[in-house]
Write a protein that holds these residues in place. Structure first.
Motif, PDB file in Angstrom:
ATOM      1  N   ASN A   1      41.437 -72.300 -17.770  1.00 45.59           N
ATOM      2  CA  ASN A   1      42.110 -72.108 -16.042  1.00 45.59           C
ATOM      3  C   ASN A   1      41.400 -73.673 -15.661  1.00 45.59           C
ATOM      4  O   ASN A   1      40.920 -73.858 -14.114  1.00 45.59           O
TER       5      ASN A   1
ATOM      6  N   ASP B   1      44.304 -69.934 -23.342  1.00 47.78           N
ATOM      7  CA  ASP B   1      43.219 -68.525 -23.176  1.00 47.78           C
ATOM      8  C   ASP B   1      42.599 -69.150 -24.512  1.00 47.78           C
ATOM      9  O   ASP B   1      43.128 -67.874 -25.766  1.00 47.78           O
TER      10      ASP B   1
ATOM     11  N   ASP C   1      51.902 -67.204 -29.106  1.00 42.86           N
ATOM     12  CA  ASP C   1      50.440 -67.515 -29.908  1.00 42.86           C
ATOM     13  C   ASP C   1      50.506 -68.509 -30.606  1.00 42.86           C
ATOM     14  O   ASP C   1      51.185 -69.204 -31.494  1.00 42.86           O
TER      15      ASP C   1
ATOM     16  N   SER D   1      58.566 -70.699 -17.831  1.00 50.49           N
ATOM     17  CA  SER D   1      57.132 -70.691 -18.611  1.00 50.49           C
ATOM     18  C   SER D   1      57.527 -69.668 -20.182  1.00 50.49           C
ATOM     19  O   SER D   1      58.444 -68.655 -19.846  1.00 50.49           O
ATOM     20  N   GLN D   2      56.550 -69.878 -21.515  1.00 50.21           N
ATOM     21  CA  GLN D   2      56.676 -69.471 -22.036  1.00 50.21           C
ATOM     22  C   GLN D   2      54.926 -68.773 -22.771  1.00 50.21           C
ATOM     23  O   GLN D   2      54.229 -69.724 -22.466  1.00 50.21           O
ATOM     24  N   ILE D   3      54.808 -68.004 -22.858  1.00 45.68           N
ATOM     25  CA  ILE D   3      53.422 -67.324 -23.818  1.00 45.68           C
ATOM     26  C   ILE D   3      53.743 -67.229 -25.253  1.00 45.68           C
ATOM     27  O   ILE D   3      54.406 -66.397 -26.075  1.00 45.68           O
TER      28      ILE D   3
ATOM     29  N   ARG E   1      49.994 -70.260 -22.757  1.00 42.14           N
ATOM     30  CA  ARG E   1      51.182 -70.696 -21.508  1.00 42.14           C
ATOM     31  C   ARG E   1      51.912 -72.372 -21.237  1.00 42.14           C
ATOM     32  O   ARG E   1      51.508 -72.820 -20.574  1.00 42.14           O
TER      33      ARG E   1
ATOM     34  N   GLN F   1      46.258 -67.898 -26.512  1.00 43.28           N
ATOM     35  CA  GLN F   1      47.453 -68.066 -26.474  1.00 43.28           C
ATOM     36  C   GLN F   1      48.076 -69.747 -25.420  1.00 43.28           C
ATOM     37  O   GLN F   1      46.568 -70.075 -24.888  1.00 43.28           O
TER      38      GLN F   1
ATOM     39  N   TYR G   1      54.940 -81.160 -17.426  1.00 37.47           N
ATOM     40  CA  TYR G   1      54.860 -79.634 -18.578  1.00 37.47           C
ATOM     41  C   TYR G   1      53.097 -79.352 -17.697  1.00 37.47           C
ATOM     42  O   TYR G   1      53.021 -79.607 -17.286  1.00 37.47           O
TER      43      TYR G   1
ATOM     44  N   GLU H   1      54.246 -74.275 -19.225  1.00 42.74           N
ATOM     45  CA  GLU H   1      55.193 -74.289 -17.987  1.00 42.74           C
ATOM     46  C   GLU H   1      56.328 -75.281 -18.172  1.00 42.74           C
ATOM     47  O   GLU H   1      55.668 -76.571 -18.152  1.00 42.74           O
TER      48      GLU H   1
ATOM     49  N   ALA I   1      50.183 -76.640 -19.912  1.00 42.83           N
ATOM     50  CA  ALA I   1      49.766 -76.075 -21.081  1.00 42.83           C
ATOM     51  C   ALA I   1      48.188 -75.448 -20.376  1.00 42.83           C
ATOM     52  O   ALA I   1      47.380 -75.870 -20.215  1.00 42.83           O
ATOM     53  N   TYR I   2      48.522 -74.122 -20.151  1.00 39.99           N
ATOM     54  CA  TYR I   2      47.335 -73.025 -19.987  1.00 39.99           C
ATOM     55  C   TYR I   2      46.452 -72.769 -21.548  1.00 39.99           C
ATOM     56  O   TYR I   2      47.085 -72.129 -22.183  1.00 39.99           O
TER      57      TYR I   2
END
Length: 525
Positions: free
Chosen positions: A390, A222, A351, A347-349, A229, A227, A217, A231, A219-220
């Motif tokens: 990032n 932001d 909150d 992937s999922q976004i 993301r 949020q 997996y 993957e 995990a990003y």
């Protein structure tokens, strides 16, 4: 005689249908942790009475073999035969075998040209031993010999260079071919009796254990949008003894090898242990300990073929998760070499609530944390790569288990300063009060936000918890704690409050612990 020839001519097509091996192709593969289910298709003509499939992997579970056919094709008995690969040269038809034969043919062609140049050079060397004619003819002949010899030497040099290049390509391929031969010394053939009223397909399915997949997996976070993301990735490898070319690939979290039933519990039996008889012990002279026994080492006997080492697929990481299947888009090819191949599963976004967590008794450091609701679906445990705005932060493990929420740490927050003041203890008032001893502890922390924006601060404190009725604990928190049993854990309190940019916050915890003077209390500092 003519009548017999006519009958034989009529039977030849049916004999060919019954005896010639059929071409088959792996069409679908379902891979799960620690194994795979393979589906193979073969087409049969109308009137066929037998289907024979050669060069199959000898690693599949024979008991799992299942044969199905299209409507109009009846399936009879099925027989499986296993033979040594050396006795089946027709099975050397993998992409690796074809590439090796191609390079060997190129090498043979270049070697033939090189030997021809050697003949030319040898002839030119012996030419001077013959009787020569006039001087003019000798000069002309010498010039022709020079040109011909130079061309022959250059051709030989170019051929030798090309041969060396082919040897460099062949060496690793031949080594891999030997490894695969040792890992798969046998092949199988499947013979199926059938009655095909019309043309159609026959499907074979079987299980094997020399394949698997593991989730990965990413995990990003932001921090501006709050949020995450998330993957999904998968790493798949197989060493089944046959390549999978142009297949439809599915990945499943099911575990066919795990226990499929629940056994009844054993009764809780209580009994009195009889007293041990008194024994008299005598001191014995000390003796040197015996020398350790030599460790036996496994030695492979000639012809002892062992399975090639496979990547580790820890099936235990999939426990407590519900089964799910993931369809990999497109047609996939996987060689039987045990090498891992990665696939993106989506992937999922999500909150999230971004917090700065501090646990000052453990470490005077702040960490960035993202809290979110648990995403829908099955998420088997796996390696997790973390990115904050990032930037790669590090790696962790994604393991939901029975948790309802997703909690991900994204490294240290060096813009939040944490100061832990020395602990204060009231050692001066150790006097006896109603035959009890009383101790007081004060812990204070100062936290400063050096960000340009406000942050949500979460501070966790481990407070004393009495495990006996004679131990009394009084706790006072300044400011008041937001949660007295954080995550339903008694003794873990939490402060959660906003901290403006450039501001400081002081937190204080006061504890009073009393217990009988003759009691030995475990856990006191």
């Amino acid at each position: 005689m003519q009548k017999k020839l006519i009958m034989l001519a009529a039977l030849l097509p049916q004999l060919a249908l019954a005896q010639n091996p059929a071409n088959s192709k792996i069409s679908n593969v379902l891979v799960y942790p620690g194994g795979a289910n393979v589906e193979r298709l073969a087409r049969v003509a109308a009137g066929a009475r037998e289907l024979k499939l050669n060069c199959l992997s000898a690693r599949f579970d024979v008991d799992s073999l299942k044969v199905q056919a299209d409507a109009g094709i009846q399936v009879g008995d099925v027989s499986v035969q296993t033979v040594d690969r050396a006795r089946a040269p027709e099975c050397a038809n993998t992409s690796l075998d074809l590439r090796i034969r191609e390079l060997q043919e190129q090498k043979a062609s270049i070697s033939a040209d090189s030997e021809a140049q050697e003949l030319v050079i040898g002839y030119l060397k012996s030419f001077g031993n013959e009787k020569s004619g006039s001087n003019t003819a000798l000069v002309t002949t010498a010039e022709q010999l020079r040109r011909t010899g130079q061309d022959a030497l250059q051709r030989r040099l170019s051929a030798q260079k090309r041969l060396n290049e082919l040897d460099l390509q062949l060496t690793p391929l031949l080594a891999e071919q030997r490894r695969q031969f040792q890992a798969n010394p046998q092949v199988r053939s499947v013979q199926i009796r059938l009655a095909a009223q019309n043309e159609g397909e026959v499907k074979l399915s079987y299980r094997l254990s020399q394949a698997g997949w593991t989730p990965v997996y990413r995990a990003y976070l932001d921090t501006v949008k709050s949020q995450v993301r998330l993957e999904r990735h998968a790493q798949v490898a197989q060493n089944s003894g046959e390549d999978w070319n142009g297949i439809s690939l599915k990945l499943s979290t099911s575990q066919p090898n795990q226990s499929s039933q629940l056994y009844p519990p054993s009764p809780w039996a209580l009994s009195i242990i009889p007293p041990l008889p008194k024994q008299t012990f005598y001191a014995e002279p000390k003796m040197a300990p015996p020398a350790p026994a030599p460790v036996a080492r496994a030695v492979a006997a000639p012809g002892d073929y062992r399975e090639a080492e496979m990547p580790s697929f820890d099936v235990s990481v999939f426990q407590s998760e519900y089964a799910a299947e993931f369809q990999v888009p497109g047609k996939i090819s996987l060689n039987s070499d045990g090498q891992k191949t990665g696939f993106v599963l989506g992937s999922q976004i999500i909150d999230a609530q971004v917090l700065v967590r501090v646990q000052p008794k453990q470490e005077a450091q702040a960490y960035l944390l993202a809290n979110a609701a648990r995403p829908a679906g099955s998420w088997p445990s796996g390696n997790l790569q973390l990115y904050r705005d990032n930037d790669f932060i590090g790696q962790s493990q994604l393991a939901f288990g029975g948790q309802e929420k997703l909690e991900l740490f994204f490294g240290r927050d060096n813009m939040v300063r944490v100061e832990v003041e020395p602990e204060l203890r009231d050692d001066a008032n150790k006097g006896f009060i109603n035959s009890r001893i009383e101790k007081k502890y004060t812990n204070s922390y100062v936290i400063e936000n050096n960000h340009k924006t406000a942050v949500t601060l979460q501070v966790l404190e481990a407070s004393p918890v009495a495990r006996h009725e004679d131990i009394k604990v009084e706790s006072k928190f300044t400011p008041d704690a937001t949660q007295n049993s954080w995550n339903k854990q008694p003794g873990i309190i939490a402060w959660q409050l906003p901290l403006e940019a450039g501001k400081k916050l002081k937190l204080r915890a006061d504890y009073t612990i009393s217990y009988p003077k003759d009691a030995m209390v475990n856990g006191l500092r």
